[in-house]
Design a protein around this motif. Structure first.
Motif, PDB file in Angstrom:
ATOM      1  N   GLN A  70     -19.630  29.721 -13.368  1.00 30.05           N
ATOM      2  CA  GLN A  70     -19.532  28.343 -13.450  1.00 30.05           C
ATOM      3  C   GLN A  70     -20.722  27.236 -14.237  1.00 30.05           C
ATOM      4  O   GLN A  70     -20.872  28.174 -14.746  1.00 30.05           O
ATOM      5  CB  GLN A  70     -20.476  28.414 -11.700  1.00 30.05           C
ATOM      6  N   PRO A  71     -20.045  26.609 -14.583  1.00 26.54           N
ATOM      7  CA  PRO A  71     -20.568  25.247 -15.215  1.00 26.54           C
ATOM      8  C   PRO A  71     -22.234  26.100 -15.206  1.00 26.54           C
ATOM      9  O   PRO A  71     -22.778  25.506 -14.145  1.00 26.54           O
ATOM     10  CB  PRO A  71     -20.037  24.127 -15.238  1.00 26.54           C
ATOM     11  N   ALA A 101     -15.958  10.520 -11.113  1.00 25.18           N
ATOM     12  CA  ALA A 101     -15.170  10.650 -13.095  1.00 25.18           C
ATOM     13  C   ALA A 101     -15.058  12.268 -13.707  1.00 25.18           C
ATOM     14  O   ALA A 101     -14.936  11.838 -14.253  1.00 25.18           O
ATOM     15  CB  ALA A 101     -15.429   9.421 -13.312  1.00 25.18           C
ATOM     16  N   ALA A 102     -17.082  12.659 -13.619  1.00 24.47           N
ATOM     17  CA  ALA A 102     -17.354  13.547 -13.909  1.00 24.47           C
ATOM     18  C   ALA A 102     -16.800  14.243 -13.581  1.00 24.47           C
ATOM     19  O   ALA A 102     -15.654  15.092 -14.127  1.00 24.47           O
ATOM     20  CB  ALA A 102     -18.539  13.384 -13.559  1.00 24.47           C
ATOM     21  N   GLY A 126     -12.287  18.774 -14.518  1.00 25.50           N
ATOM     22  CA  GLY A 126     -10.591  19.647 -13.896  1.00 25.50           C
ATOM     23  C   GLY A 126     -11.569  20.017 -13.029  1.00 25.50           C
ATOM     24  O   GLY A 126     -10.737  21.313 -12.754  1.00 25.50           O
ATOM     25  N   ILE A 127     -12.721  20.244 -11.926  1.00 27.65           N
ATOM     26  CA  ILE A 127     -13.373  20.642 -10.924  1.00 27.65           C
ATOM     27  C   ILE A 127     -13.010  19.946  -9.887  1.00 27.65           C
ATOM     28  O   ILE A 127     -12.841  18.672  -9.526  1.00 27.65           O
ATOM     29  CB  ILE A 127     -14.684  20.539 -11.055  1.00 27.65           C
ATOM     30  N   LEU A 144     -15.329  21.689  -4.719  1.00 24.27           N
ATOM     31  CA  LEU A 144     -15.964  22.362  -5.243  1.00 24.27           C
ATOM     32  C   LEU A 144     -17.385  21.876  -6.141  1.00 24.27           C
ATOM     33  O   LEU A 144     -18.564  22.167  -6.285  1.00 24.27           O
ATOM     34  CB  LEU A 144     -15.497  23.585  -6.341  1.00 24.27           C
ATOM     35  N   ALA A 145     -16.873  20.350  -7.152  1.00 23.48           N
ATOM     36  CA  ALA A 145     -18.061  19.639  -8.218  1.00 23.48           C
ATOM     37  C   ALA A 145     -19.016  18.784  -6.856  1.00 23.48           C
ATOM     38  O   ALA A 145     -20.413  18.660  -7.199  1.00 23.48           O
ATOM     39  CB  ALA A 145     -16.871  18.686  -8.738  1.00 23.48           C
ATOM     40  N   GLU A 146     -18.419  18.139  -5.960  1.00 23.35           N
ATOM     41  CA  GLU A 146     -20.291  18.043  -5.497  1.00 23.35           C
ATOM     42  C   GLU A 146     -21.085  18.781  -4.663  1.00 23.35           C
ATOM     43  O   GLU A 146     -22.447  18.989  -5.118  1.00 23.35           O
ATOM     44  CB  GLU A 146     -19.197  17.599  -3.909  1.00 23.35           C
TER      45      GLU A 146
END
Length: 197
Positions: free
Chosen positions: A120-121, A139-140, A145-146, A150-152
Motif C-alpha cells: 500500500q502507499p 481527484a487524488a 489510479g486507486i 480502497l482510496a477512501e
C-alpha cells in the motif's frame, strides 16, 4: 483525540487537515535582502525571514503567553488578594507556556518516519497527494489510479495517523501555579526571592 476534532468520516478528516494545514512552515515571499552580494562566491544575501525559515526544525518551540483569572482563595472569599504572588490582588495572572511553532510540519515529519504498510502507499505520500489536489480525495485517487472504495479507506487511515501525531501544545508550563505547589515548594521560592533581594 480532541473532542472538537471529529475523524469518523473522510469529509470530517479532510476538513480537519485543511483547517490545520496552514500551521506548516511557509517560505517567505522575499528571499533576498537586497542586491548586494555576500561571501566570497558573490551570492545574494538572504533576508532575515528566509534565514529563519532555512534554519527551522520541526520541533521548534515558541513562547505563548495568555491571561487568565486567578483562582486565589482570598479572591473567592471576597477579601483582597494583595498577598497573592501570581496576581497581586488584580485577579488576573499571566500564564506562560511553550507551543510548537510548526505543529503540522512536526506531525508530517513523524508520519514520514512511520513504517510503510505492505503493498500500500505510504500514509505520508497519501497526505501530500491530498494537499496537492486541494483536499479533493476523489481527484487524488484518480491521479494515483486507486479505486475509490480502497482510496477512501487509505486516505481516512492516513489522516487519522496524521491527527494522532499532531500536537500544537502546550508542551509544559514553565512554572507551576502557586496553588498547585506544595508548601515546601512555596517556601523554597520565597526563600530564593528573599535571598536575591
Amino acid at each position: 483525540m480532541n473532542r472538537d476534532d471529529d475523524m469518523a468520516s473522510l469529509p470530517d478528516a479532510l476538513r480537519w487537515a485543511e483547517g490545520h494545514w496552514d500551521m506548516n512552515r511557509v517560505a517567505p515571499i522575499r528571499l533576498h535582502e537586497s542586491h548586494t552580494t555576500d561571501g566570497a562566491l558573490g551570492g545574494l544575501r538572504y533576508s532575515r525571514a528566509m534565514l529563519t525559515t532555512l534554519s527551522a526544525q520541526p520541533s521548534d518551540v515558541m513562547a505563548d503567553e495568555r491571561t487568565a483569572s486567578c483562582g486565589h482563595p482570598l479572591l473567592k472569599m471576597g477579601q483582597p488578594g494583595r498577598d497573592c504572588p501570581e496576581c497581586w490582588g488584580v485577579g488576573v495572572k499571566t500564564i506562560c507556556t511553550d507551543r510548537y511553532r510548526y505543529p503540522m510540519w512536526r506531525a508530517l515529519n513523524a508520519l514520514q518516519n512511520a513504517l510503510r504498510p505492505r503493498r500500500q502507499p505510504h500514509p505520508y505520500s497519501l497526505i501530500l497527494d491530498l494537499a496537492e489536489h486541494a483536499w479533493d480525495a476523489r481527484a487524488a485517487a484518480r491521479s494515483r489510479g486507486i479505486p475509490w472504495d480502497l482510496a477512501e479507506a487509505l486516505y481516512l487511515r492516513a489522516l487519522r495517523q496524521l491527527h494522532g501525531r499532531y500536537q500544537a501544545g502546550p508542551i509544559a508550563s514553565r512554572r507551576p501555579s502557586w496553588l498547585d505547589m506544595s508548601d515546601s515548594q512555596r517556601n523554597t521560592i520565597e526563600a530564593g526571592e528573599l535571598g536575591a533581594a
